[in-house]
Design a protein around this motif. Structure first.
Motif, short mmCIF file in Angstrom:
data_model
loop_
_atom_site.label_atom_id
_atom_site.label_comp_id
_atom_site.label_asym_id
_atom_site.label_seq_id
_atom_site.Cartn_x
_atom_site.Cartn_y
_atom_site.Cartn_z
N UNK A 140 -3.58 7.66 3.59
CA UNK A 140 -2.65 6.45 3.90
C UNK A 140 -2.02 6.79 5.22
N UNK A 141 -1.55 8.27 5.27
CA UNK A 141 -0.87 8.30 6.44
C UNK A 141 -1.84 8.38 7.59
N UNK A 142 -2.90 9.06 7.45
CA UNK A 142 -3.85 9.23 8.23
C UNK A 142 -4.40 7.84 8.94
N UNK A 143 -4.55 6.90 7.98
CA UNK A 143 -5.13 5.66 8.40
C UNK A 143 -4.05 4.81 9.10
N UNK A 144 -2.86 4.97 9.07
CA UNK A 144 -1.87 4.46 9.84
C UNK A 144 -1.80 5.02 11.30
N UNK A 145 -1.87 6.45 11.25
CA UNK A 145 -1.70 7.40 12.40
C UNK A 145 -2.93 6.80 13.48
N UNK A 146 -4.16 6.65 12.46
CA UNK A 146 -5.21 6.21 13.56
C UNK A 146 -5.35 4.91 13.99
N UNK A 147 -4.28 4.03 13.81
CA UNK A 147 -4.33 2.56 14.34
C UNK A 147 -4.67 1.72 13.11
N UNK A 148 -5.04 1.95 12.03
CA UNK A 148 -5.45 1.04 10.91
C UNK A 148 -4.32 0.09 10.80
N UNK A 149 -4.23 -1.15 10.18
CA UNK A 149 -3.32 -2.04 9.91
C UNK A 149 -3.00 -2.02 8.34
N UNK A 150 -2.13 -1.54 7.74
CA UNK A 150 -1.97 -1.51 6.49
C UNK A 150 -1.31 -2.67 5.77
N UNK A 151 -1.71 -3.19 4.53
CA UNK A 151 -1.00 -4.08 3.98
C UNK A 151 -1.12 -3.61 2.33
N UNK A 152 0.34 -3.34 1.77
CA UNK A 152 0.40 -3.10 0.48
C UNK A 152 0.92 -4.22 -0.61
N UNK A 153 0.69 -4.31 -1.63
CA UNK A 153 1.24 -5.13 -2.44
C UNK A 153 2.70 -4.86 -2.85
N UNK A 154 3.59 -5.86 -2.68
CA UNK A 154 4.94 -5.51 -2.98
C UNK A 154 5.38 -5.50 -4.23
N UNK A 155 4.78 -4.65 -5.05
CA UNK A 155 4.92 -4.61 -6.41
C UNK A 155 6.04 -3.64 -6.78
N UNK A 156 6.53 -3.49 -7.98
CA UNK A 156 7.58 -2.76 -8.47
C UNK A 156 6.92 -1.41 -9.02
N UNK A 157 7.16 -0.15 -8.58
CA UNK A 157 6.70 0.80 -9.26
C UNK A 157 7.42 1.50 -10.26
N UNK A 158 6.95 2.11 -11.43
CA UNK A 158 7.76 2.94 -12.12
C UNK A 158 8.69 4.12 -11.66
N UNK A 159 9.87 4.36 -12.11
CA UNK A 159 10.69 5.50 -11.40
C UNK A 159 9.98 6.89 -11.33
N UNK A 160 9.54 7.05 -12.73
CA UNK A 160 8.79 8.49 -13.18
C UNK A 160 7.15 8.45 -12.85
N UNK A 161 6.46 9.48 -12.58
CA UNK A 161 5.19 9.55 -12.56
C UNK A 161 4.49 9.52 -11.24
N UNK A 162 3.34 9.30 -11.31
CA UNK A 162 2.43 9.23 -9.91
C UNK A 162 1.72 7.82 -9.56
N UNK A 163 2.37 7.17 -8.88
CA UNK A 163 2.03 5.61 -8.59
C UNK A 163 1.49 5.45 -7.17
N UNK A 164 0.72 4.38 -7.01
CA UNK A 164 0.31 3.98 -5.55
C UNK A 164 -0.21 2.46 -5.75
N UNK A 165 0.64 1.71 -5.04
CA UNK A 165 0.51 0.24 -4.91
C UNK A 165 -1.03 0.03 -4.44
#
Ligand code: NDP
Length: 484
Positions: free
Chosen positions: A352-377
Motif C-alpha cells: 500500500x505504501x509503495x502504491x502511494x509512493x508511486x503515485x497511485x490514488x488510494x481509496x479505502x473504505x472508512x470502516x471501523x476495525x477491531x482494536x486487536x488482531x490483523x486488519x486491512x480495510x
C-alpha cells in the motif's frame, strides 16, 4: 418517501458462531503411521488467532528425522495400499468425505479461528468443497482404467505435499484425495500459521480406520517443507504456494526422478466491458478481490474497466465497499475477516505504501476495525498503470489496482502483460467477446460473468510463473499416476 441510506443507517446485530463445542488441544503432535507422536526435534511452535493475536495451541515442529520417519511410514503403507482392491480404497475415501460433512461445523469454526477467514466462507465454501474433493476422487478410485483407457495406470509411490495458509483444509483435500485414490501414500505439510484443520483431519482419518501410514501429516515451517522436498525416497512433490518457493523447489528436484506439480501465485485480470450487467459486475469485482481477504491465488486483483463505463463502475464500487463489514471472523455478518498473520499484514502495508509512493490514488473504505488482531480495510488504487509495482506483483490482500481500457485488443495485451498466468474474469453480454478472451488470455482459468467458482471436476492451474501442472478433475488424477 424518504430514502433509506443503507451505508449509514443499517446496523447488523452481532451473530457470533458459538465455539462451545469446539475441542482443541493445548498441544498437537505429528501424525505419523496412524498415531500422534512427539517430534524427534522436541520443538513446538505457537499457532495464533489472527483476529486477536492470542495463542491457540502449540504445534510440533518436524525436523529431517521426523520427515524421514514419516516417509518410511508412507513407504511401508504403500506396499499394501497400492495393492488393495481399488473398490476398497474408494470406500475409505468416501468415508472420509462423509465424516468431513458430519463434522463440517467444527472444521469451519476452527478454520476461521486459526486462519481469520469469515465463518460464512469457511462454512459455505471451504469445508463443503473439501468434502466434495474426497467424494469426487473416491468415485474415480476403481475407475482409473476408464479414466485413462489402454494406458495401464499405476500409482507413483510416496507423494510429498506442501500447502499454503489461505485454504488450509481445502488445499489438504486437493492434495490428499487424488493421491490416495490412485493408490499412493502421502506426507503432507500444512502451512505454519494454519495447521489446525489438517491436524483435525488427521484425527478424523484415524477415526475413519484408513490403514496406518497412508496419510501422514507433519507440521512445521519452511525447513520442514524443504526436508520433504529433499528426501530421497519421495516420488512426487505436489506444492501449492508462492512463486519464489516454487522456484526453489524446482531447483532442488531438478536432476532427480521426482515428479512435481507446482501451483503458484497469480495476479488475475478482471475485465469489465461496457455491455456488461454493471451491478452484477460490481458484485463480481467485490467477490474477486475481497473473498478470503484477497488471500487467493486466483484473486481478481487487477481490474480493467472499459473507459465509457469506468466512472459509473468506480462510483458503484466505492459505494459498495463502504457497506462491507470488516471484523470478527466468527460473526456471520462479517464480509472481510482478519489478515492471516502479522507478517502478511506487513507485506500488504508495504505494498500500500509503495502504491502511494508511486503515485497511485488510494481509496479505502472508512470502516471501523477491531482494536486487536490483523486488519486491512478494503482498498482501491486508481490511476495506476502497467508499470506500477502493485499492478505487477502479487499482494495477497484486499487491495485492488484499477485501470481502464478502450478496445478489446488493448485489454488483452494489458491483461497478459504480467509474469503470472493463473486466472481471469470477463464481464460482457457478448458470447463472441467471451470466446475471444478465453482463447487469447494467458490464464489457466477464465470465468465469464462470474468469478471464484471452484469445482472438483474442473482442472485448475497456471501458465508462466503461476506454475506447472493441474489439480482437480481428471488432470489432477493423471499427475498421481504413471502409465506403462
Ligand atoms: P509459501 O510459498 O511461503 O508457502 C507455501 C508452503 O511452503 C508452506 O507450507 C510453507 O511453509 C512451505 N515452504 C516455505 N518455504 C519452503 C521451502 N524452502 N521448501 C519447501 N516448502 C517451503 O506461500 P504462502 O503460504 O505464503 O501462500 C501464498 C502463496 O500461495 C501465494 O503466492 C498464492 O498465490 C499461492 N497459492 C497458489 C495456489 C494455486 O493453486 N496456484 C492456491 C493457493 C495459494 P510455512 O508456511 O510453514 O513457512
Amino acid at each position: 418517501m424518504s430514502k433509506i441510506n443503507i451505508n449509514k443507517n443499517w446496523k447488523y446485530d452481532e451473530a457470533i458462531e458459538s465455539t462451545s463445542h469446539i475441542k482443541l488441544k493445548d498441544k498437537y503432535e505429528l501424525f505419523i503411521g496412524g498415531e500422534f507422536v512427539k517430534p524427534l526435534s522436541k520443538k513446538y511452535f505457537k499457532t495464533i488467532n489472527p483476529a486477536t493475536n492470542e495463542c491457540i495451541s502449540k504445534i510440533a515442529q518436524a525436523n529431517d528425522k521426523d520427515i524421514d520417519k514419516a516417509v518410511k511410514s508412507a513407504r511401508k503403507a504403500f506396499e499394501s495400499w497400492s495393492k488393495l482392491d481399488p473398490k476398497e480404497r474408494g470406500k475409505y475415501i468416501f468415508r472420509i468425505a462423509r465424516m468431513i460433512q458430519e463434522r463440517s461445523k467444527e472444521f469451519a469454526i476452527i478454520e476461521s479461528i486459526d486462519g481469520g477467514k469469515p465463518i460464512r466462507e469457511s462454512r459455505d465454501i471451504d469445508i463443503p468443497l473439501a468434502a466434495n474433493h474426497f467424494f469426487y476422487y473416491a468415485g474415480w478410485a476403481d475407475k482409473l482404467e476408464y479414466a485413462f483407457p489402454n494406458k495401464n495406470p499405476k500409482s507413483l509411490g510416496v507423494a510429498g505435499q506442501i500447502i499454503p495458509w489461505n485454504f488450509p483444509l481445502l488445499m489438504a483435500a486437493w492434495k490428499i484425495a487424488p493421491a490416495i485414490a490412485c493408490g499412493n501414500t502421502v506426507v503432507l505439510k500444512p502451512a505454519e500459521t494454519t495447521s489446525l484443520t489438517a491436524l483435525k483431519l488427521a484425527e478424523l482419518i484415524q477415526d475413519s480406520g484408513l490403514p496406518n501410514g497412508v496419510v501422514n501429516i507433519v507440521t512445521g515451517a519452511g525447513e520442514t517443507g524443504s526436508a520433504i522436498v529433499n528426501h530421497q525416497d519421495i516420488n512426487k512433490i505436489a506444492f501449492t504456494g508462492s512463486t519464489a518457493v516454487g522456484k526453489l523447489i524446482q531447483k532442488s528436484i531438478s536432476g532427480t526422478k521426482k515428479k512435481s506439480t507446482l501451483e503458484l501465485g497469480g495476479k488475475g485480470a478482471n475485465i469489465i466491458f461496457e455491455d456488461a450487467a454493471i451491478d452484477q459486475a460490481v458484485e463480481g469485482i467485490i467477490n474477486a478481490i475481497f473473498f478470503n481477504q484477497g488471500h487467493v491465488c486466483c484473486a481478481g486483483s487487477r481490474l480493467f474497466v472499459q473507459e465509457s463505463v469506468s466512472d459509473t463502475v468506480i462510483d458503484k464500487l466505492k459505494d459498495r465497499i463502504s457497506t462491507l463489514i470488516v471484523g470478527d471472523p466468527l460473526d456471520k455478518n462479517t464480509d472481510i475477516g482478519a489478515i492471516n498473520s502479522a507478517e502478511q499484514l506487513k507485506t500488504i502495508d508495504k505494498y500500500i505504501k509503495i502504491g502511494k509512493e508511486e503515485g497511485g490514488e488510494i481509496y479505502q473504505a472508512k470502516c471501523s476495525l477491531p482494536k486487536k488482531g490483523n486488519w486491512c480495510p478494503p482498498t482501491l488504487f486508481l490511476n495506476v498503470s502497467q508499470s506500477h509495482t502493485i499492478v505487477q506483483e502479487e499482494i495477497f490482500g484486499p487491495v485492488l489496482a484499477i485501470q481502464t481500457f478502450r478496445t478489446i485488443d488493448e485489454v488483452i495485451e494489458k491483461a497478459n502483460n504480467t509474469p503470472f498466468g493463473l486466472s481471469a474474469g470477463v464481464w460482457t453480454e457478448k458470447g463472441s467477446k467471451i470466446f475471444r478472451l478465453t482463447k487469447e488470455l494467458n490464464a489457466g482459468v477464465v470465468w465469464a460473468n462470474t468469478y471464484n467458482k471452484f469445482d472438483p471436476c474442473s482442472p485448475f492451474g497456471g501458465f508462466k510463473e503461476s506454475g506447472m501442472g493441474r489439480e482437480g478433475g481428471l488432470h489432477g488424477l493423471k499427475s498421481y499416476l504413471k502409465f506403462e
